[in-house]
Design a protein around this motif. Structure first.
Motif, PDB file in Angstrom:
ATOM      1  N   HIS A 101       0.854  -1.188   0.000  1.00 25.08           N
ATOM      2  CA  HIS A 101       0.000   0.000   0.000  1.00 25.08           C
ATOM      3  C   HIS A 101       0.896   1.247   0.000  1.00 25.08           C
ATOM      4  N   THR A 102       1.687   1.340  -1.063  1.00 28.76           N
ATOM      5  CA  THR A 102       2.827   2.252  -1.089  1.00 28.76           C
ATOM      6  C   THR A 102       2.442   3.712  -0.873  1.00 28.76           C
ATOM      7  N   ARG A 103       1.421   4.172  -1.589  1.00 23.35           N
ATOM      8  CA  ARG A 103       1.092   5.599  -1.458  1.00 23.35           C
ATOM      9  C   ARG A 103       0.584   5.926  -0.057  1.00 23.35           C
ATOM     10  N   LEU A 104      -0.245   5.076   0.487  1.00 23.73           N
ATOM     11  CA  LEU A 104      -0.734   5.290   1.839  1.00 23.73           C
ATOM     12  C   LEU A 104       0.428   5.285   2.827  1.00 23.73           C
ATOM     13  N   ALA A 105       1.348   4.336   2.671  1.00 24.70           N
ATOM     14  CA  ALA A 105       2.508   4.265   3.562  1.00 24.70           C
ATOM     15  C   ALA A 105       3.388   5.505   3.408  1.00 24.70           C
ATOM     16  N   THR A 106       3.497   6.016   2.178  1.00 27.57           N
ATOM     17  CA  THR A 106       4.313   7.216   1.947  1.00 27.57           C
ATOM     18  C   THR A 106       3.701   8.433   2.618  1.00 27.57           C
ATOM     19  N   VAL A 107       2.402   8.637   2.409  1.00 27.33           N
ATOM     20  CA  VAL A 107       1.729   9.797   3.013  1.00 27.33           C
ATOM     21  C   VAL A 107       1.814   9.730   4.536  1.00 27.33           C
ATOM     22  N   ALA A 108       1.504   8.568   5.097  1.00 27.61           N
ATOM     23  CA  ALA A 108       1.518   8.429   6.552  1.00 27.61           C
ATOM     24  C   ALA A 108       2.923   8.584   7.115  1.00 27.61           C
ATOM     25  N   SER A 109       3.928   8.046   6.429  1.00 32.66           N
ATOM     26  CA  SER A 109       5.314   8.187   6.886  1.00 32.66           C
ATOM     27  C   SER A 109       5.754   9.641   6.843  1.00 32.66           C
ATOM     28  N   TRP A 110       5.338  10.357   5.798  1.00 31.33           N
ATOM     29  CA  TRP A 110       5.679  11.782   5.698  1.00 31.33           C
ATOM     30  C   TRP A 110       5.033  12.565   6.842  1.00 31.33           C
ATOM     31  N   VAL A 111       3.762  12.301   7.124  1.00 29.55           N
ATOM     32  CA  VAL A 111       3.072  13.015   8.206  1.00 29.55           C
ATOM     33  C   VAL A 111       3.777  12.764   9.538  1.00 29.55           C
ATOM     34  N   LEU A 112       4.121  11.522   9.828  1.00 29.17           N
ATOM     35  CA  LEU A 112       4.761  11.207  11.103  1.00 29.17           C
ATOM     36  C   LEU A 112       6.188  11.744  11.169  1.00 29.17           C
ATOM     37  N   LEU A 113       6.886  11.789  10.030  1.00 32.78           N
ATOM     38  CA  LEU A 113       8.236  12.360  10.037  1.00 32.78           C
ATOM     39  C   LEU A 113       8.183  13.861  10.298  1.00 32.78           C
ATOM     40  N   VAL A 114       7.257  14.552   9.639  1.00 36.67           N
ATOM     41  CA  VAL A 114       7.088  15.991   9.895  1.00 36.67           C
ATOM     42  C   VAL A 114       6.746  16.221  11.362  1.00 36.67           C
ATOM     43  N   SER A 115       5.829  15.414  11.878  1.00 35.06           N
ATOM     44  CA  SER A 115       5.443  15.525  13.281  1.00 35.06           C
ATOM     45  C   SER A 115       6.636  15.327  14.214  1.00 35.06           C
ATOM     46  N   LEU A 116       7.454  14.326  13.921  1.00 33.52           N
ATOM     47  CA  LEU A 116       8.614  14.033  14.756  1.00 33.52           C
ATOM     48  C   LEU A 116       9.643  15.149  14.685  1.00 33.52           C
ATOM     49  N   GLN A 117       9.932  15.638  13.492  1.00 36.67           N
ATOM     50  CA  GLN A 117      10.915  16.716  13.350  1.00 36.67           C
ATOM     51  C   GLN A 117      10.434  17.997  14.004  1.00 36.67           C
ATOM     52  N   ASN A 118       9.135  18.258  13.933  1.00 38.99           N
ATOM     53  CA  ASN A 118       8.598  19.456  14.575  1.00 38.99           C
ATOM     54  C   ASN A 118       8.661  19.362  16.102  1.00 38.99           C
ATOM     55  N   ARG A 119       8.575  18.149  16.643  1.00 37.50           N
ATOM     56  CA  ARG A 119       8.568  17.999  18.101  1.00 37.50           C
ATOM     57  C   ARG A 119       9.848  18.528  18.737  1.00 37.50           C
ATOM     58  N   ASN A 120      10.983  18.324  18.095  1.00 32.73           N
ATOM     59  CA  ASN A 120      12.239  18.849  18.634  1.00 32.73           C
ATOM     60  C   ASN A 120      13.127  19.322  17.494  1.00 32.73           C
ATOM     61  N   PRO A 121      12.941  20.570  17.049  1.00 29.41           N
ATOM     62  CA  PRO A 121      13.734  21.068  15.912  1.00 29.41           C
ATOM     63  C   PRO A 121      15.176  21.388  16.275  1.00 29.41           C
ATOM     64  N   PHE A 122      15.535  21.306  17.564  1.00 33.16           N
ATOM     65  CA  PHE A 122      16.873  21.715  17.997  1.00 33.16           C
ATOM     66  C   PHE A 122      17.885  20.578  17.922  1.00 33.16           C
ATOM     67  N   ILE A 123      17.482  19.441  17.363  1.00 34.43           N
ATOM     68  CA  ILE A 123      18.424  18.363  17.105  1.00 34.43           C
ATOM     69  C   ILE A 123      18.445  18.031  15.616  1.00 34.43           C
ATOM     70  N   ALA A 124      17.912  18.942  14.801  1.00 36.85           N
ATOM     71  CA  ALA A 124      17.788  18.699  13.363  1.00 36.85           C
ATOM     72  C   ALA A 124      19.063  19.085  12.630  1.00 36.85           C
ATOM     73  N   GLN A 125      19.278  18.448  11.485  1.00 41.28           N
ATOM     74  CA  GLN A 125      20.407  18.762  10.610  1.00 41.28           C
ATOM     75  C   GLN A 125      19.947  18.710   9.168  1.00 41.28           C
ATOM     76  N   GLY A 126      20.844  19.040   8.227  1.00 39.85           N
ATOM     77  CA  GLY A 126      20.460  19.145   6.825  1.00 39.85           C
ATOM     78  C   GLY A 126      19.877  17.877   6.240  1.00 39.85           C
ATOM     79  N   GLY A 127      20.346  16.724   6.700  1.00 40.63           N
ATOM     80  CA  GLY A 127      19.806  15.470   6.190  1.00 40.63           C
ATOM     81  C   GLY A 127      18.331  15.303   6.481  1.00 40.63           C
ATOM     82  N   ASP A 128      17.849  15.914   7.576  1.00 42.47           N
ATOM     83  CA  ASP A 128      16.426  15.818   7.907  1.00 42.47           C
ATOM     84  C   ASP A 128      15.572  16.534   6.870  1.00 42.47           C
ATOM     85  N   ASP A 129      16.043  17.689   6.392  1.00 41.19           N
ATOM     86  CA  ASP A 129      15.305  18.402   5.344  1.00 41.19           C
ATOM     87  C   ASP A 129      15.189  17.553   4.090  1.00 41.19           C
TER      88      ASP A 129
END
Length: 513
Positions: A101-129
């Protein structure tokens, strides 16, 4: 959408035609990096994502967010809740890896990754973008059409070449990454003196053993500096040459693979090099993929004989992200037109954002006004590629977590309670559990992030006293032994700087600043 290479428009779009198998490799590599990132982050669930850690939700709301950002991970301050979201994210990343279910998995993974990165932006680096953008563009790419669970039992595609607005976005995104990285390196040490890598290898916080071997050779470092700078500046142009596309792509792929592998063994950059290696998988041309397919054919035959049944995911609402039947031709054309238009608009916005970010070509006052940035922050297509830019950071040093016990002894919490010593450790990199902690310590070093320090100090005290074998502390100082990087291998005398102090009130057992 196939590739008609004849005619003027056919020639123009040749650089943006990708092989479906290359897109499948891009999907697999992206999902694998996502799983690695989750595994590394999961070792600090409480420290980095819970209210009992170094970054409570209230601190993120006050200092790390715009009004347009969201985070499911901020719905609770408990590490157990974060663990549940991590498990869900890992399951979805696994589904993406398999192409289930590739597209569903992609959308959901993107939402959770954005959510995770937003939770603590002070440990982020260029690879996260870049990881975030790979998932975003992947929503619009058919990277589950072949070499996926979804493709089992379906007829093979008539053509393996594919062109769309999303393939254009993928190629342009890669080019923007390297162009902007180079253009932001506007300091003389990159463009004139060739000393950037000398200063980068002077940073003990990121220097790895292979980098230490290269460090004594200034002329070699000068050559490598200019090589890195002009690789980032000029190599992306090869992605847009409409003749000999396969040859140019293999050149880009090979150079970038060597480039990032070299970075990975010389500098401590976390998942940065893995994300970049994953990002170029979509460039592989058909000839290379034919060879890979031939080599993997016996294994694929065995895999086809093994057919475990997985449960089908059914969405309860009418609008489905996974198509269950072929829509009418008119509806299909309309959906494609809407998708292509949306991707083209977002790509134009991303180009605009990057153009505004590159100071050397930005007019006075900037290009993108603040009210126009809401879309970038909401969908997290905002990006900044300023690695070691405009110059390399010079304030090197190491941290001493100087704790004073109730009986007057001084211990270094950074070395598991060993007596405090102020001389430089043999490996400064080894003081960091992972690159997320290194990035966090880099951020709280800045004066405008001084608000982070009390949270860190209190967290260290609490964690220390949770272990009964540790002697009780009455005072803790976060000390930075600042050692400025000087030219021509000159050395500076380390300066002891106290970034934060925390005293434990004996009568209450609670820390106070």
């Amino acid at each position: 959408m196939g590739n008609d290479s004849t005619g003027f428009w056919g020639v123009l779009r040749r650089p943006f035609v990708l092989d479906l198998r290359a897109l499948a490799l891009l999907r697999i590599a992206t999902a694998a990096v996502l799983l690695i990132d989750l595994a590394i982050r999961s070792t600090d669930l409480e420290a980095h994502y819970a209210n009992m850690g170094v970054m409570p939700i209230v601190a993120v709301l006050d200092h790390g967010w715009t009004p347009y950002q969201f985070s499911l991970h901020a719905a609770s301050g408990m590490w157990q809740f974060e663990a549940l979201l991590f498990i869900i994210a890992a399951v979805l990343a696994g589904a993406l890896l398999l192409g289930y279910h590739t597209r569903l998995a992609t959308v959901a993974s993107w939402v959770l990754l954005v959510s995770l990165q937003n939770r603590n932006p002070f440990i982020a680096q260029g690879g996260d973008d870049l990881l975030r953008m790979l998932l975003f563009w992947g929503i619009f790419l058919p990277w589950g059409r072949v070499w996926s669970w979804d493709a089992r039992g379906k007829p093979a595609p008539e053509r393996l070449d594919y062109f769309s607005a999303a393939t254009v976005a993928y190629i342009v995104q890669l080019a923007l990454l390297y162009w902007c990285t180079a253009l932001l390196k506007s300091g003389a040490e990159w463009t004139r003196d060739g000393t950037a890598l000398y200063y980068a290898f002077s940073l003990d916080q990121v220097l790895l053993p292979a980098g230490r071997l290269l460090y004594p050779y200034p002329e070699l470092l000068r050559l490598l500096t200019f090589g890195a700078y002009f690789t980032e500046l000029l190599l992306p142009f090869a992605l847009f040459i409409p003749v000999g596309v396969a040859w140019w792509r293999m050149l880009v792929f090979g150079v970038l693979a060597v480039f990032h592998l070299s970075i990975s063994v010389t500098l401590f950059v976390g998942i940065f090099f893995l994300v970049n290696l994953a990002s170029i998988q979509g460039l592989l041309p058909g000839g290379v993929l034919d060879w890979i397919t031939h080599r993997l054919a016996p294994h694929a035959a065995r895999a086809r004989r093994w057919r475990p049944q997985l449960p089908a995911w059914q969405l309860p609402w009418r609008l489905r992200l996974e198509r269950t039947g072929a829509p009418a031709p008119g509806r299909r054309r309309l959906a494609r037109a809407v998708r292509e238009t949306f991707v083209a608009v977002v790509l134009a916005y991303v180009c605009w954002w990057n153009l505004d970010d590159v100071a050397v070509i930005r007019p006075a006052g900037g290009l993108m006004s603040a009210p126009m940035r809401w879309f970038g922050y909401l969908f997290r297509v905002d990006q900044h590629w300023g690695m070691f830019a405009p110059t390399v950071f010079k304030d090197d040093g190491w941290y001493i977590l100087e704790g004073t016990t109730t009986d007057g002894r001084q211990l270094d919490l950074n070395r598991n309670g060993a007596p405090v010593r102020y001389d430089k450790p043999a490996s400064v990199v080894a003081l960091f559990k992972n690159d997320r902690w290194r990035k966090y310590s880099e951020n709280y070093l800045f004066v405008n992030n001084a608000w982070m320090r009390p949270y860190y100090c209190n967290y260290l005290l609490r964690v220390w006293h949770e272990r009964p074998q540790h002697p009780p502390l009455r005072h803790l100082s976060v000390v930075y032994m600042k050692e400025v990087s000087l030219p021509d291998y000159e050395t500076s005398t380390p300066i002891r700087e106290v970034l934060c102090e925390c005293e434990l009130a004996v009568e209450s057992g609670k820390p106070k600043q």
